[in-house]
Scaffold this motif. Structure first.
Motif, mmCIF file in Angstrom:
data_model
loop_
_atom_site.group_PDB
_atom_site.id
_atom_site.type_symbol
_atom_site.label_atom_id
_atom_site.label_comp_id
_atom_site.label_asym_id
_atom_site.label_seq_id
_atom_site.Cartn_x
_atom_site.Cartn_y
_atom_site.Cartn_z
ATOM 1 N N ARG A 338 -0.706 -29.222 28.625
ATOM 2 C CA ARG A 338 -1.598 -29.480 29.758
ATOM 3 C C ARG A 338 -2.569 -30.599 29.421
ATOM 4 O O ARG A 338 -2.850 -31.468 30.239
ATOM 5 N N ARG A 339 -3.080 -30.540 28.201
ATOM 6 C CA ARG A 339 -4.046 -31.551 27.783
ATOM 7 C C ARG A 339 -3.376 -32.941 27.722
ATOM 8 O O ARG A 339 -3.979 -33.950 28.090
ATOM 9 N N ALA A 340 -2.131 -32.936 27.278
ATOM 10 C CA ALA A 340 -1.402 -34.215 27.198
ATOM 11 C C ALA A 340 -1.293 -34.850 28.581
ATOM 12 O O ALA A 340 -1.547 -36.049 28.752
ATOM 13 N N LEU A 341 -0.947 -34.050 29.569
ATOM 14 C CA LEU A 341 -0.811 -34.608 30.919
ATOM 15 C C LEU A 341 -2.161 -35.100 31.438
ATOM 16 O O LEU A 341 -2.244 -36.160 32.059
ATOM 17 N N ALA A 342 -3.227 -34.314 31.168
ATOM 18 C CA ALA A 342 -4.567 -34.722 31.629
ATOM 19 C C ALA A 342 -4.973 -36.041 30.972
ATOM 20 O O ALA A 342 -5.508 -36.946 31.637
ATOM 21 N N LEU A 343 -4.699 -36.197 29.682
ATOM 22 C CA LEU A 343 -5.055 -37.440 28.987
ATOM 23 C C LEU A 343 -4.208 -38.620 29.478
ATOM 24 O O LEU A 343 -4.701 -39.743 29.626
ATOM 25 N N ALA A 344 -2.929 -38.328 29.764
ATOM 26 C CA ALA A 344 -2.063 -39.396 30.290
ATOM 27 C C ALA A 344 -2.618 -39.876 31.623
ATOM 28 O O ALA A 344 -2.680 -41.078 31.897
ATOM 29 N N SER A 345 -3.054 -38.929 32.440
ATOM 30 C CA SER A 345 -3.600 -39.276 33.746
ATOM 31 C C SER A 345 -4.846 -40.153 33.582
ATOM 32 O O SER A 345 -5.022 -41.145 34.293
ATOM 33 N N GLU A 346 -5.673 -39.802 32.594
ATOM 34 C CA GLU A 346 -6.876 -40.593 32.329
ATOM 35 C C GLU A 346 -6.499 -42.037 31.969
ATOM 36 O O GLU A 346 -7.087 -42.992 32.463
ATOM 37 N N LEU A 347 -5.510 -42.167 31.098
ATOM 38 C CA LEU A 347 -5.065 -43.513 30.692
ATOM 39 C C LEU A 347 -4.495 -44.285 31.883
ATOM 40 O O LEU A 347 -4.748 -45.467 32.067
ATOM 41 N N HIS A 349 -5.239 -43.931 35.008
ATOM 42 C CA HIS A 349 -6.327 -44.375 35.887
ATOM 43 C C HIS A 349 -7.010 -45.619 35.335
ATOM 44 O O HIS A 349 -7.566 -46.412 36.081
ATOM 45 N N ALA A 350 -6.940 -45.782 34.034
ATOM 46 C CA ALA A 350 -7.555 -46.969 33.418
ATOM 47 C C ALA A 350 -6.586 -48.154 33.425
ATOM 48 O O ALA A 350 -6.870 -49.196 32.840
ATOM 49 N N GLY A 351 -5.413 -47.973 34.058
ATOM 50 C CA GLY A 351 -4.474 -49.095 34.201
ATOM 51 C C GLY A 351 -3.477 -49.214 33.067
ATOM 52 O O GLY A 351 -2.744 -50.195 32.979
ATOM 53 N N LEU A 352 -3.431 -48.221 32.193
ATOM 54 C CA LEU A 352 -2.472 -48.274 31.084
ATOM 55 C C LEU A 352 -1.210 -47.499 31.460
ATOM 56 O O LEU A 352 -1.244 -46.629 32.323
ATOM 57 N N THR A 353 -0.086 -47.832 30.798
ATOM 58 C CA THR A 353 1.125 -47.057 31.049
ATOM 59 C C THR A 353 1.210 -45.957 29.996
ATOM 60 O O THR A 353 1.135 -46.229 28.790
ATOM 61 N N ALA A 354 1.341 -44.743 30.469
ATOM 62 C CA ALA A 354 1.359 -43.604 29.549
ATOM 63 C C ALA A 354 2.353 -42.576 30.053
ATOM 64 O O ALA A 354 2.475 -42.354 31.255
ATOM 65 N N GLU A 355 3.095 -41.982 29.118
ATOM 66 C CA GLU A 355 4.060 -40.960 29.497
ATOM 67 C C GLU A 355 3.910 -39.730 28.635
ATOM 68 O O GLU A 355 3.402 -39.808 27.507
ATOM 69 N N VAL A 356 4.348 -38.604 29.198
ATOM 70 C CA VAL A 356 4.363 -37.372 28.420
ATOM 71 C C VAL A 356 5.808 -36.870 28.365
ATOM 72 O O VAL A 356 6.654 -37.327 29.139
ATOM 73 N N ASP A 357 6.066 -35.949 27.488
ATOM 74 C CA ASP A 357 7.400 -35.367 27.375
ATOM 75 C C ASP A 357 7.637 -34.429 28.559
ATOM 76 O O ASP A 357 6.833 -33.523 28.804
ATOM 77 N N LEU A 358 8.733 -34.659 29.272
ATOM 78 C CA LEU A 358 9.038 -33.794 30.416
ATOM 79 C C LEU A 358 10.251 -32.926 30.124
ATOM 80 O O LEU A 358 10.788 -32.288 31.014
ATOM 81 N N THR A 402 -10.185 -38.173 20.922
ATOM 82 C CA THR A 402 -9.603 -38.324 22.266
ATOM 83 C C THR A 402 -10.664 -38.683 23.304
ATOM 84 O O THR A 402 -10.339 -39.082 24.416
ATOM 85 N N GLY A 403 -11.921 -38.567 22.970
ATOM 86 C CA GLY A 403 -12.987 -39.016 23.878
ATOM 87 C C GLY A 403 -12.999 -40.534 24.015
ATOM 88 O O GLY A 403 -13.533 -41.068 24.985
ATOM 89 N N ASN A 404 -12.413 -41.243 23.062
ATOM 90 C CA ASN A 404 -12.412 -42.723 23.071
ATOM 91 C C ASN A 404 -11.010 -43.291 23.242
ATOM 92 O O ASN A 404 -10.704 -44.381 22.787
ATOM 93 N N LEU A 405 -10.181 -42.515 23.910
ATOM 94 C CA LEU A 405 -8.760 -42.843 23.923
ATOM 95 C C LEU A 405 -8.436 -44.179 24.585
ATOM 96 O O LEU A 405 -7.607 -44.948 24.089
ATOM 97 N N ILE A 406 -9.126 -44.452 25.697
ATOM 98 C CA ILE A 406 -8.801 -45.679 26.446
ATOM 99 C C ILE A 406 -8.997 -46.894 25.545
ATOM 100 O O ILE A 406 -8.150 -47.781 25.477
ATOM 101 N N GLU A 407 -10.094 -46.883 24.821
ATOM 102 C CA GLU A 407 -10.373 -47.984 23.905
ATOM 103 C C GLU A 407 -9.325 -48.046 22.791
ATOM 104 O O GLU A 407 -8.795 -49.101 22.462
ATOM 105 N N ALA A 408 -8.988 -46.879 22.250
ATOM 106 C CA ALA A 408 -8.053 -46.834 21.129
ATOM 107 C C ALA A 408 -6.646 -47.322 21.550
ATOM 108 O O ALA A 408 -5.964 -48.000 20.787
ATOM 109 N N ILE A 409 -6.272 -46.988 22.764
ATOM 110 C CA ILE A 409 -4.918 -47.333 23.200
ATOM 111 C C ILE A 409 -4.867 -48.684 23.874
ATOM 112 O O ILE A 409 -3.895 -49.434 23.737
ATOM 113 N N GLY A 410 -5.931 -49.005 24.599
ATOM 114 C CA GLY A 410 -5.925 -50.257 25.362
ATOM 115 C C GLY A 410 -6.217 -51.461 24.493
ATOM 116 O O GLY A 410 -6.079 -52.588 24.937
#
Ligand code: HAM
Length: 414
Positions: A338-347, A349-358, A402-410
């Motif tokens: 659940r957390r993975a999907l929520a974090l993917a959604s956050e990314l 929204h910030a314009g990054l491409t993110a996927e989770v395992d389905l 994970t609070g700084n994820l957008i910066e870390a990934i973007g």
């Protein structure tokens, strides 16, 4: 797993890698057109058949042989559009665009349909990008539109492009010239191909395009229209050439250039590419000063072009337009899904491409999957709530907040 069904002859499916390459072309075209003030327009995929008969011309191959024409349930004859200029002129008149500031500058992209014999670069459904500048007879408009297509092909990196330029003159010059040409053809009738002979009266210009030796011999000594341009037409043509020279656009005058549509007057042009085979034209167009009047409107000079997206793709060859993802969010423990999907959604929204395992894979399977889809980074959510960020290229991995994820990934992922 082949089904007994296939895409119809001369058509094709656009799969994701192809779609990405197409998108790059269309995005570049949209930006180039919009910077020059050409606004997007879209017309229906089908029109009343008569629009093309009148607009494109009854003697053209397109109207004689290549239209997908059918009767609708109300008994009206409709045709899948083989080209975009006549429909746009129809729309210009229908919506009173002659009352807008002139010229009206438009751009379009969409599917077109011609029942041609399929071969490399020739399809029954294909996609064109095009522009039209309606309501100006200025040679500046000729040069401007040509420059747009030249810019597009340069920006995309299409190799081996050559611009061929010609002029058909105005209708009077053209009809006098056509009589002269017909006389020349009749005088050498015995050497012409059957096809050309049969069409001396309806479309003698096409003889310049013939590929049989007999006709080519006759055409070598035929008069050309460029030699017959009268005062204003010659001046217009000279100005277009001068403007292109100033703009640094290389071209070659082709006095025998012909195009497969009847509406052209004065300037015509063709961008050909040495990387392509028989269907070597990536795009082309010209002036059509009489078309709007032909369709029942006021005299309205205009110019435009269209380029074939499939031809551009072929000329570019195998292009690797990466479809990579910025991040894949993997879980070391199913409790973190659940957390993975929520974090993917956050990314996202910030314009990054993110996927989770389905697919409910284990961690190893998820990492393998992330690699296959081209994820640049993988975030691994551990059972205890901590997280690791792995760089897929270097294999380096370090703990991340994970609070700084957008910066870390973007961040820079070069
Ligand atoms: P066109 O020369 O018939 O002009 O087509 C323009 C471009 O569409 C060609 O240069 C080619 O790249 C592409 N094309 C044409 N037929 C096919 C096909 N069967 N398969 C793949 N690509 C194809 C026009 O359509 C005019 N409306 C251009 C124009 C606009 N003139 C003035 N304004």
């Amino acid at each position: 797993m082949a089904s007994k069904y296939q895409a119809p002859r001369g058509t094709f499916d656009v799969l994701p890698a192809d779609a990405r390459a197409r998108k790059r072309i269309e995005t570049a075209a949209a930006a180039i057109c919009s910077r020059a003030g050409y606004e997007p327009i879209a017309t229906p995929a089908f029109e009343e058949t008569e629009l093309f008969e009148r607009g494109v011309g009854r003697s053209t191959d397109i109207v004689r042989k290549e239209m997908f024409t059918f009767e609708d349930k109300g008994g009206r004859s409709v045709t899948l559009r083989p080209e975009g200029t006549a429909p746009i002129c129809r729309a210009y008149l229908e919506h009173g665009m002659h009352k807008l500031a002139q010229p009206v500058k438009l751009s379009y992209v969409g599917p077109f349909f011609r029942h041609e014999r399929p071969q490399a670069g020739r399809f029954r459904q294909f996609r064109q990008i095009g522009v039209e500048a309606i309501g100006t007879d200025s040679p500046l408009a000729d040069a401007e539109t040509i420059m747009l297509l030249a810019d597009l092909l340069t920006e995309l990196g299409v190799p081996g492009v050559q611009l061929r330029l010609g002029s058909l003159g105005s209708p009077d010059t053209r009809s006098a010239y056509l009589e002269e040409l017909k006389a020349h053809l009749r005088a050498h009738e015995a050497d012409l191909s059957k096809d050309v002979r049969e069409r001396i009266e309806i479309n003698p210009l096409r003889a310049f395009d013939a590929d049989d030796e007999g006709t080519q011999g006759v055409m070598a000594s035929a008069p050309t229209i460029v030699e017959r341009l009268d005062g204003e037409d010659a001046e217009h043509f000279a100005e277009v050439r001068a403007l292109l020279e100033v703009a640094g656009i290389a071209f070659e005058i082709d006095p025998t250039l012909v195009r497969g549509l009847d509406y052209y007057t004065r300037t015509i042009f063709s961008f050909v590419c040495s990387e392509l085979g028989a269907q070597s034209e990536v795009g082309g167009g010209g002036r059509y000063d009489g078309l709007i009047e032909q369709l029942g409107g006021p005299p309205t000079p205009a110019i435009g072009w269209a380029a074939g997206i499939e031809r551009i793709l072929l000329a570019l060859g195998e292009e690797d337009v990466t479809g990579g993802r910025d991040a894949f969010l993997a879980v070391a423990d199913p409790g973190q899904r659940r957390r993975a999907l929520a974090l993917a959604s956050e990314l996202r929204h910030a314009g990054l491409t993110a996927e989770v395992d389905l697919a409910g894979r284990g961690l190893k399977g998820q990492l393998k999957h992330a690699d296959r889809i081209g994820a640049r980074r993988v975030l691994i959510l551990e059972a205890d709530g901590s997280a690791q960020l792995r760089d897929m290229q270097s294999g380096e991995q370090h703990p991340v907040d994970t609070g700084n994820l957008i910066e870390a990934i973007g961040g820079d992922d070069s």
